[in-house]
Design an enzyme around this catalytic site. Sequence first.
Site, PDB file in Angstrom:
ATOM      1  CD  GLU A  24       0.128   2.695  -3.065  1.00  0.00           C
ATOM      2  OE1 GLU A  24      -0.337   3.627  -2.397  1.00  0.00           O
ATOM      3  OE2 GLU A  24       0.669   1.707  -2.545  1.00  0.00           O
TER       4      GLU A  24
ATOM      5  CD  GLU B 116       5.338  -1.795  -2.552  1.00  0.00           C
ATOM      6  OE1 GLU B 116       4.591  -1.840  -1.561  1.00  0.00           O
ATOM      7  OE2 GLU B 116       5.496  -0.759  -3.230  1.00  0.00           O
TER       8      GLU B 116
END
Length: 340
Positions: free
Chosen positions: A138, A245
């Site tokens: 991220e 995820e």
Amino acid sequence: MDQDANGVVPKLRDVFAGYFRIGAAVNPRTLVSSADLLARHFNCITAENEMKFERIHPHEETYAFEDADRLAGFAREHGMKMRGHTLVWHNQTPDWLFEKPGGGLADKALLYARLKAHIDTVVGRYKSDVFCWDVVNEAVADEGPELPRESKWLRIAGEEFIAKAFEFAHEADPDALLFYNDYNESHPAKREKIVTLVRSLKARGVPIHGVGLQAHWQLRSPPADDIRAAIERYASLGLKLHITELDVSVFEWDDRRADLKSPTAEMMELQERRYEQIFRIFREYRDVIECVTFWGVADDYTWLDHFPVRGRKNWPFLFDERHQPKPSFWKVVNGAGTQE
Ligand code: HAH
């Protein structure tokens, strides 16, 4: 089909054996509470939290390996692979890493020395268990024209910390596959920033082998065309793709409703169709997608029970709160059985 000729529920890992691995994020609780589902359906696990910096390296001189070791032991015992998550992130990272002795922000040399020690120790320890690492998580900004996300990493070291992390990880385990991992990965504007970042890493000879698409998706968004376009764009970089995820929230991102004790029939119907659509796309791109990991196992526990609305339950998986296969499960399984 509802079960095979012997009345048995098919195993996801067998159904998708010719396509990709099927993974799940686990923690020390779900490792026990969902042990049967895990052993039966999955052939890959990821530590939901236990390999994150703050958990595994809470103080400069202290590593805490016990929980991560337990998860790695489970994988070994059941012949599963393990994904490593994660080495560099702006969240769940302890303050000491960014501070110099006596206070104030650490300088770049100190930050890199600490990062190198961390990566050597953690990646080195799990060399024989972990086949790939989410090296950087991220690091790209969601909104606006800026590429890198604001963080202490960026403030101290500039964008170069990203390449450094990959280099250190490669030195620690030259055999590990190294991934850049992010969410909102299918959003066109953020997608292009991720592509720009990864392309420039590759062009500079940085050891990066894959892009992780977190795939925290909702019933309607992102649209299927955006998912498809994202897969195509990342694949065009010549890298492996992992869905890292996956979950399908029954609430859209800005929906704050918090009164439901169980999902509505409409939600479950939409989720069924959504999972069918998503897995049709994954199957179509099986040549580039090597692994599809859910961010949990069954609806009795998900990080989405707390996020982004505190205390609100969610039902994002293929197995219900009693660990029974949901209609979504059967859509995913039966879709893979059709001729293509
Ligand atoms: C993920 N972030 C993280 O990669 C994972 O480590 C964590 O357990 C759960 C979700 C997704 C995310 C975020 O960090 C912030 C806003 C939206 C989504």
